[in-house]
Design a protein around this motif. Structure first.
Motif, mmCIF file in Angstrom:
data_model
loop_
_atom_site.group_PDB
_atom_site.id
_atom_site.type_symbol
_atom_site.label_atom_id
_atom_site.label_comp_id
_atom_site.label_asym_id
_atom_site.label_seq_id
_atom_site.Cartn_x
_atom_site.Cartn_y
_atom_site.Cartn_z
ATOM 1 N N VAL A 45 0.856 -1.197 0.000
ATOM 2 C CA VAL A 45 0.000 0.000 0.000
ATOM 3 C C VAL A 45 0.889 1.243 0.000
ATOM 4 O O VAL A 45 1.995 1.225 0.527
ATOM 5 C CB VAL A 45 -0.952 0.063 1.222
ATOM 6 C CG1 VAL A 45 -1.983 -1.031 1.186
ATOM 7 C CG2 VAL A 45 -0.190 0.012 2.543
ATOM 8 N N THR A 46 0.390 2.295 -0.619
ATOM 9 C CA THR A 46 1.087 3.587 -0.594
ATOM 10 C C THR A 46 0.036 4.645 -0.293
ATOM 11 O O THR A 46 -1.152 4.334 -0.179
ATOM 12 C CB THR A 46 1.711 3.933 -1.964
ATOM 13 O OG1 THR A 46 0.643 4.193 -2.882
ATOM 14 C CG2 THR A 46 2.589 2.826 -2.485
ATOM 15 N N SER A 52 -5.835 -0.599 -3.662
ATOM 16 C CA SER A 52 -4.690 -1.510 -3.601
ATOM 17 C C SER A 52 -4.985 -2.846 -4.281
ATOM 18 O O SER A 52 -4.098 -3.694 -4.380
ATOM 19 C CB SER A 52 -4.313 -1.775 -2.145
ATOM 20 O OG SER A 52 -5.389 -2.430 -1.495
ATOM 21 N N GLY A 53 -6.245 -3.046 -4.689
ATOM 22 C CA GLY A 53 -6.624 -4.296 -5.338
ATOM 23 C C GLY A 53 -7.167 -5.333 -4.377
ATOM 24 O O GLY A 53 -7.458 -6.473 -4.764
ATOM 25 N N ALA A 54 -7.344 -4.952 -3.108
ATOM 26 C CA ALA A 54 -7.691 -5.915 -2.058
ATOM 27 C C ALA A 54 -8.878 -6.823 -2.429
ATOM 28 O O ALA A 54 -8.762 -8.054 -2.380
ATOM 29 C CB ALA A 54 -7.990 -5.166 -0.750
ATOM 30 N N ILE A 55 -9.992 -6.214 -2.821
ATOM 31 C CA ILE A 55 -11.206 -7.008 -3.090
ATOM 32 C C ILE A 55 -10.992 -7.902 -4.315
ATOM 33 O O ILE A 55 -11.261 -9.108 -4.275
ATOM 34 C CB ILE A 55 -12.419 -6.071 -3.294
ATOM 35 C CG1 ILE A 55 -12.694 -5.272 -2.011
ATOM 36 C CG2 ILE A 55 -13.650 -6.849 -3.743
ATOM 37 C CD1 ILE A 55 -13.654 -4.102 -2.199
ATOM 38 N N ALA A 56 -10.480 -7.307 -5.380
ATOM 39 C CA ALA A 56 -10.269 -8.073 -6.618
ATOM 40 C C ALA A 56 -9.320 -9.252 -6.385
ATOM 41 O O ALA A 56 -9.563 -10.363 -6.859
ATOM 42 C CB ALA A 56 -9.704 -7.154 -7.704
ATOM 43 N N LEU A 92 -3.892 2.079 -9.432
ATOM 44 C CA LEU A 92 -3.987 0.904 -10.302
ATOM 45 C C LEU A 92 -2.624 0.219 -10.468
ATOM 46 O O LEU A 92 -2.545 -1.012 -10.531
ATOM 47 C CB LEU A 92 -4.549 1.333 -11.667
ATOM 48 C CG LEU A 92 -5.441 0.337 -12.388
ATOM 49 C CD1 LEU A 92 -6.633 -0.094 -11.552
ATOM 50 C CD2 LEU A 92 -5.927 0.915 -13.713
ATOM 51 N N ALA A 93 -1.570 1.013 -10.495
ATOM 52 C CA ALA A 93 -0.216 0.444 -10.602
ATOM 53 C C ALA A 93 0.102 -0.411 -9.373
ATOM 54 O O ALA A 93 0.707 -1.476 -9.490
ATOM 55 C CB ALA A 93 0.816 1.559 -10.768
ATOM 56 N N ILE A 94 -0.321 0.049 -8.208
ATOM 57 C CA ILE A 94 -0.100 -0.720 -6.976
ATOM 58 C C ILE A 94 -0.914 -2.018 -7.021
ATOM 59 O O ILE A 94 -0.418 -3.100 -6.690
ATOM 60 C CB ILE A 94 -0.530 0.107 -5.729
ATOM 61 C CG1 ILE A 94 0.251 1.412 -5.639
ATOM 62 C CG2 ILE A 94 -0.397 -0.714 -4.443
ATOM 63 C CD1 ILE A 94 1.723 1.261 -5.418
ATOM 64 N N ASN A 117 0.433 -5.835 -6.847
ATOM 65 C CA ASN A 117 -0.044 -6.800 -5.847
ATOM 66 C C ASN A 117 -0.509 -8.095 -6.514
ATOM 67 O O ASN A 117 -0.223 -9.191 -6.029
ATOM 68 C CB ASN A 117 -1.160 -6.179 -5.003
ATOM 69 C CG ASN A 117 -0.604 -5.284 -3.905
ATOM 70 O OD1 ASN A 117 0.463 -5.563 -3.340
ATOM 71 N ND2 ASN A 117 -1.309 -4.208 -3.594
ATOM 72 N N ALA A 118 -1.211 -7.954 -7.647
ATOM 73 C CA ALA A 118 -1.681 -9.152 -8.356
ATOM 74 C C ALA A 118 -0.494 -9.969 -8.867
ATOM 75 O O ALA A 118 -0.501 -11.205 -8.819
ATOM 76 C CB ALA A 118 -2.588 -8.746 -9.515
ATOM 77 N N ARG A 119 0.546 -9.257 -9.320
ATOM 78 C CA ARG A 119 1.734 -9.946 -9.829
ATOM 79 C C ARG A 119 2.430 -10.690 -8.685
ATOM 80 O O ARG A 119 2.782 -11.850 -8.806
ATOM 81 C CB ARG A 119 2.683 -8.916 -10.463
ATOM 82 C CG ARG A 119 3.734 -9.509 -11.395
ATOM 83 C CD ARG A 119 4.755 -8.470 -11.817
ATOM 84 N NE ARG A 119 5.489 -7.907 -10.700
ATOM 85 C CZ ARG A 119 6.488 -8.527 -10.061
ATOM 86 N NH1 ARG A 119 6.875 -9.733 -10.434
ATOM 87 N NH2 ARG A 119 7.094 -7.940 -9.045
ATOM 88 N N GLN A 120 2.558 -10.004 -7.549
ATOM 89 C CA GLN A 120 3.246 -10.628 -6.420
ATOM 90 C C GLN A 120 2.510 -11.857 -5.906
ATOM 91 O O GLN A 120 3.120 -12.767 -5.364
ATOM 92 C CB GLN A 120 3.440 -9.622 -5.292
ATOM 93 C CG GLN A 120 4.583 -8.676 -5.611
ATOM 94 C CD GLN A 120 4.996 -7.819 -4.420
ATOM 95 O OE1 GLN A 120 4.536 -8.026 -3.309
ATOM 96 N NE2 GLN A 120 5.849 -6.863 -4.680
#
Ligand code: GLN
Length: 279
Positions: free
Chosen positions: A89-90, A126-130, A152-154, A158-161
Motif C-alpha cells: 500500500v502507498t 490496492s486491489g484488495a477485493i479483486a 492501479l499500478a499498486i 499486488n496481483a503480480r506478487q
C-alpha cells in the motif's frame, strides 16, 4: 533516544510516545522495531537486552516519529494484511480495512466454486477485493477499475506478487472503462464519508478521493447504483460497502434504480456494512 539502547528500553520508550496516537502502541512499536532491525518480531522477545546501534536507533526513531504524527502503520511499513495476503500500500491507496473482508465473503457466497463468473471490483485501490476474489475463485474473470493510475499500478503489482493472472485492470471513472461488458457480480467499497465529517481529520493521511463523497457521503453510490444497471447480467448482484448509518439510504437508492431483493450484512461490530441487491 540515546545511542546504543537496549531493545526493551527502545520499545518502552516508543510505546510511551505512541500511546496518545495509537490503539495498539505496543504492537506498532514491536512491528516497527522488528523492521528497523530486519528481524522477526519474536527476536525482540528472545533478546530484550540486545543493543541497537546508532543506525538502527535512527531508522526506528524516524518511523516512530511518522507514526506519532498519525501516519497509518501500513503507510510506514508499506504493507497491510488483507484476506491472508500481504498487500503493498502507498499513500495513493486506501489502507484495506478488516470490515471489507465481509464484502468479499458476501461476493464469494454468490459464486459457486465451479462457475466461471465475471466479477467487477469498482474503485479497487490496492486491489484488495479483486485479489481476494481472484484468489478464491481462480476460474472467474475479475475486472478491477480505478480512476487513479497510481493506485492501479499498486493493484497490478499486488496481483503480480500474488501470482493472480485472472484480473484485468482498467483505468477510468467508475463504470466508464467497462461500457459494453456484462458482469455476474459487481462489488465496490466506494468513498462514502460525508465531505464535512469530522472523522476525515483522523483519516487525513489517506487519499480523500477514496474516502469522501459529497455532503451525505452517497454521491458515488448514487452514481454506481444507476450506471451499474447497464453492465449487470439479469439475475446478477451488486454489493456495496457503506458507512455506519447509511444502509436505509443505500437501500432506497438501489430500489429507485430498479434493483431487487435488497439485503444487508452486518460487520463484526453488528453494524449494517454491506448492502446487496439483485438485478
Ligand atoms: N471505512 C473507512 C473509514 O471510515 C472509509 C472507507 C471508505 O470510505 N470506503 O475508516
Amino acid at each position: 533516544m540515546n545511542e546504543f539502547v537496549k531493545i526493551e528500553v527502545a520499545l518502552a520508550d516508543a510505546v510511551e510516545r505512541l500511546t496518545p496516537v495509537s490503539e495498539s502502541p505496543r504492537l506498532d512499536a514491536e512491528l516497527l522495531l522488528a523492521r528497523a532491525l530486519d528481524v522477526p518480531r519474536s527476536y525482540l522477545f528472545a533478546h530484550p537486552e540486545d543493543e541497537l546501534d546508532s543506525a538502527a536507533v535512527k531508522r526506528f526513531s524516524t518511523t516512530i516519529e511518522s507514526r506519532t504524527k498519525g501516519a497509518p502503520l501500513a503507510y510506514i511499513t508499506g504493507e497491510k494484511e488483507f484476506w491472508s495476503m500481504t498487500l503493498m500500500v502507498t499513500r495513493d491507496t486506501l489502507v484495506p480495512r478488516p470490515e471489507t473482508e465481509i464484502l468479499v465473503d458476501q461476493v464469494l457466497v454468490r459464486i459457486p466454486k465451479r462457475e466461471a463468473m465475471k466479477v467487477l471490483d469498482l474503485g479497487t485501490g490496492s486491489g484488495a477485493i479483486a485479489l481476494a476474489i481472484a484468489k478464491e475463485r481462480p476460474i472467474c474473470d475479475v475486472t478491477a477499475t480505478d480512476f487513479s493510475a497510481a493506485a492501479l499500478a499498486i493493484a497490478k503489482e499486488n496481483a503480480r506478487q500474488h501470482s493472480l493472472p485472472n484480473i484485468e485492470f482498467l483505468l477510468g471513472d467508475w463504470l466508464e472503462p467497462v461500457a459494453g461488458q456484462m458482469f455476474d457480480i459487481i462489488a465496490t467499497n466506494p468513498p462514502y464519508v460525508p465531505s464535512e465529517d469530522p472523522d476525515l481529520e483522523r483519516l487525513q493521511h489517506e487519499p480523500l478521493t477514496a474516502l469522501a463523497s459529497g455532503a451525505d457521503g452517497l454521491d458515488a453510490i448514487r452514481r454506481i447504483a444507476v450506471d451499474a444497471t447497464s453492465v449487470i447480467k439479469p439475475g446478477g448482484s451488486l454489493l456495496i460497502e457503506h458507512g455506519d448509518e447509511q444502509h436505509a439510504a443505500v437501500a432506497e437508492i438501489l430500489q429507485e434504480a430498479g434493483w431487487k431483493e435488497i439485503g444487508v450484512t452486518n460487520d463484526l461490530a453488528g453494524i449494517p456494512r454491506v448492502t446487496t441487491a439483485v438485478r
